[in-house]
Design an enzyme around this catalytic site. Structure first.
Site, PDB file in Angstrom:
ATOM      1  N   SER A   6       0.878  -1.168   0.000  1.00  7.71           N
ATOM      2  CA  SER A   6       0.000   0.000   0.000  1.00  7.71           C
ATOM      3  C   SER A   6       0.916   1.217   0.000  1.00  7.71           C
ATOM      4  CB  SER A   6      -0.830  -0.025   1.290  1.00  7.71           C
ATOM      5  OG  SER A   6      -1.428   1.234   1.543  1.00  7.71           O
ATOM      6  N   TYR A  23      -2.066  -1.504  10.408  1.00  5.37           N
ATOM      7  CA  TYR A  23      -2.053  -1.587   8.938  1.00  5.37           C
ATOM      8  C   TYR A  23      -0.745  -1.030   8.386  1.00  5.37           C
ATOM      9  CZ  TYR A  23      -4.055  -1.285   4.189  1.00  5.37           C
ATOM     10  OH  TYR A  23      -4.309  -1.427   2.841  1.00  5.37           O
TER      11      TYR A  23
HETATM   12  N1  LIG Z   1      -8.748  -0.712  -1.299  1.00  2.21           N
HETATM   13  C1  LIG Z   1      -7.671   0.044  -1.124  1.00  2.21           C
HETATM   14  O1  LIG Z   1      -7.723   1.275  -1.158  1.00  2.21           O
HETATM   15  C2  LIG Z   1      -6.335  -0.586  -0.884  1.00  2.21           C
HETATM   16  C3  LIG Z   1      -5.203   0.221  -0.969  1.00  2.21           C
HETATM   17  C4  LIG Z   1      -3.947  -0.326  -0.757  1.00  2.21           C
HETATM   18  C5  LIG Z   1      -3.854  -1.673  -0.449  1.00  2.21           C
HETATM   19  N2  LIG Z   1      -4.958  -2.435  -0.370  1.00  2.21           N
HETATM   20  C6  LIG Z   1      -4.787  -3.855  -0.056  1.00  2.21           C
HETATM   21  O2  LIG Z   1      -5.335  -4.639  -1.089  1.00  2.21           O
HETATM   22  C7  LIG Z   1      -5.720  -5.909  -0.544  1.00  2.21           C
HETATM   23  C8  LIG Z   1      -7.136  -6.228  -0.997  1.00  2.21           C
HETATM   24  O3  LIG Z   1      -7.999  -5.222  -0.480  1.00  2.21           O
HETATM   25  P1  LIG Z   1      -9.402  -4.856  -1.147  1.00  2.21           P
HETATM   26  O4  LIG Z   1      -9.512  -3.386  -1.055  1.00  2.21           O
HETATM   27  O5  LIG Z   1      -9.576  -5.542  -2.435  1.00  2.21           O
HETATM   28  O6  LIG Z   1     -10.374  -5.460  -0.020  1.00  2.21           O
HETATM   29  P2  LIG Z   1     -11.741  -6.304  -0.091  1.00  2.21           P
HETATM   30  O7  LIG Z   1     -12.312  -6.169   1.270  1.00  2.21           O
HETATM   31  O8  LIG Z   1     -12.558  -5.919  -1.280  1.00  2.21           O
HETATM   32  O9  LIG Z   1     -11.222  -7.790  -0.341  1.00  2.21           O
HETATM   33  C9  LIG Z   1     -10.472  -8.469   0.629  1.00  2.21           C
HETATM   34  C10 LIG Z   1     -10.720  -9.958   0.467  1.00  2.21           C
HETATM   35  O10 LIG Z   1      -9.875 -10.627   1.420  1.00  2.21           O
HETATM   36  C11 LIG Z   1     -10.617 -11.666   2.001  1.00  2.21           C
HETATM   37  N3  LIG Z   1     -10.058 -11.999   3.314  1.00  2.21           N
HETATM   38  C12 LIG Z   1     -10.134 -11.280   4.456  1.00  2.21           C
HETATM   39  N4  LIG Z   1      -9.524 -11.943   5.445  1.00  2.21           N
HETATM   40  C13 LIG Z   1      -9.037 -13.088   4.921  1.00  2.21           C
HETATM   41  C14 LIG Z   1      -8.310 -14.182   5.447  1.00  2.21           C
HETATM   42  N5  LIG Z   1      -7.987 -14.236   6.745  1.00  2.21           N
HETATM   43  N6  LIG Z   1      -7.965 -15.185   4.610  1.00  2.21           N
HETATM   44  C15 LIG Z   1      -8.331 -15.149   3.303  1.00  2.21           C
HETATM   45  N7  LIG Z   1      -9.019 -14.149   2.747  1.00  2.21           N
HETATM   46  C16 LIG Z   1      -9.369 -13.126   3.560  1.00  2.21           C
HETATM   47  C17 LIG Z   1     -12.040 -11.138   2.086  1.00  2.21           C
HETATM   48  O11 LIG Z   1     -12.972 -12.192   2.218  1.00  2.21           O
HETATM   49  C18 LIG Z   1     -12.161 -10.378   0.772  1.00  2.21           C
HETATM   50  O12 LIG Z   1     -12.646 -11.226  -0.265  1.00  2.21           O
HETATM   51  C19 LIG Z   1      -5.532  -5.801   0.971  1.00  2.21           C
HETATM   52  O13 LIG Z   1      -4.285  -6.367   1.328  1.00  2.21           O
HETATM   53  C20 LIG Z   1      -5.500  -4.303   1.209  1.00  2.21           C
HETATM   54  O14 LIG Z   1      -4.778  -3.969   2.372  1.00  2.21           O
HETATM   55  C21 LIG Z   1      -6.212  -1.933  -0.591  1.00  2.21           C
END
Ligand SMILES: NC(=O)c1ccc[n+]([C@@H]2O[C@H](COP(=O)([O-])OP(=O)(O)OC[C@H]3O[C@@H](n4cnc5c(N)ncnc54)[C@H](O)[C@@H]3O)[C@@H](O)[C@H]2O)c1
Length: 260
Positions: free
Chosen positions: A142, A155
């Site tokens: 991130s 985080y």
């Molecule tokens: N959305 C953003 O702005 C953003 C920015 C930077 C980084 N990220 C990172 O991207 C990644 C995905 O985030 P997203 O925004 O797509 O979130 P999201 O909530 O849409 O998807 C996350 C997925 O992870 C799954 N999950 C949660 N806990 C789990 C576990 N213990 N084991 C297996 N699966 C699990 C959930 O069921 C979900 O399907 C994360 O690592 C997040 O930190 C997101």
């Protein structure tokens, strides 16, 4: 020939958001995505959606913080396809609270998913990648791998930690032609971000609109959210990069929020 023909990628957290987009794009370029998620029903729906478009996809139930579940998901993938070319360690959650009020249980839960999950899935996949003398591991970092924000202590800590894990894997994996990278997105409109907009508004005492404009997108060059497509493109670039030239590096995908 499509870029990822016959390649198999395990993508954690791929039932939703960024991970789902990576799975869809990987399949569109000839690869087989393994949708590994805590939410098996949603993972299965994603796999069915991809198969409906004529590509292969496989759903596995996996809590990335549970060693037994990770080992089972990885060995089921090997049993079905006989190879793992790419791991995208993407599953993650967000919990926002000031450090002074952060419940220790929430701190441990977040670190377990982000850091234990990255370690356990890496360890399980490396075994097979080392045998095959080939592989690519991409961690979902991130901008918070490089920057801090209020309310996000575990985080920010975890996302910084992934840079360290990536660099060690890059060094240890090189002799087996296994590469490691971190992709570092800015804010992307997924359920993870939608959930924290009202939470941050409450904690900071400002409107939801101000959370978006003055907190999330304030430092971007164009006032735009990063998209799931932006992030998937960067991940597939790393996955498809064939030499060790970029191993150990992180790539920030944030519409200019963070520049280095
Ligand atoms: N959305 C953003 O702005 C953003 C920015 C930077 C980084 N990220 C990172 O991207 C990644 C995905 O985030 P997203 O925004 O797509 O979130 P999201 O909530 O849409 O998807 C996350 C997925 O992870 C799954 N999950 C949660 N806990 C789990 C576990 N213990 N084991 C297996 N699966 C699990 C959930 O069921 C979900 O399907 C994360 O690592 C997040 O930190 C997101």
């Amino acid at each position: 020939m499509p870029r990822f023909s016959d390649k198999v990628a395990i993508i954690t957290g791929a039932a939703s958001g960024i991970g789902k987009e990576i799975a869809v794009r990987f399949a569109a370029e000839g690869g087989v995505p393994v949708i590994a998620d805590l939410n098996f029903d949603a993972a299965d729906a994603t796999a069915r959606e991809i198969r409906g478009k004529g590509s292969d996809a496989f759903a596995v139930a996996m809590n990335v913080a549970d060693e037994t579940a990770v080992e089972r998901g990885v060995s089921d993938t090997m049993a079905k396809y006989g190879r793992i070319d790419v791991l995208v360690s993407n599953a993650g959650i967000q919990i926002v609270k000031p450090v002074v009020d952060f419940p220790f249980g929430d701190w441990k839960r977040l670190l377990a998913i982000q850091l234990d999950g990255a370690f356990l899935t890496t360890k399980a996949c490396l075994r097979y990648m080392y045998q095959a003398k080939s592989g690519s591991i991409i961690y979902m970092g991130s901008v918070h791998s490089k920057e801090a924000s209020v309310l996000k202590a575990p985080y920010v800590t975890a996302k910084h930690g992934l840079l360290g894990l990536c660099r060690v894997v890059a060094k240890e994996g090189a002799q087996y032609n296994v590469r490691a990278n971190v992709v570092c997105p800015g804010f992307v409109r997924t359920p993870l971000v939608d959930k924290q907009i009202p939470e941050q508004a409450k904690e900071l005492g400002i409107s939801e609109e101000d959370v978006i404009k003055r907190v999330m997108l304030k430092d971007t060059v164009d006032g735009q959210f990063t998209t799931t497509q932006d992030v998937a493109e960067a991940v597939l670039f790393c996955a498809g990069f064939k030499t060790n030239a970029l191993t150990g590096q992180s790539l920030v995908v944030s519409h200019g929020w963070f520049m280095e």
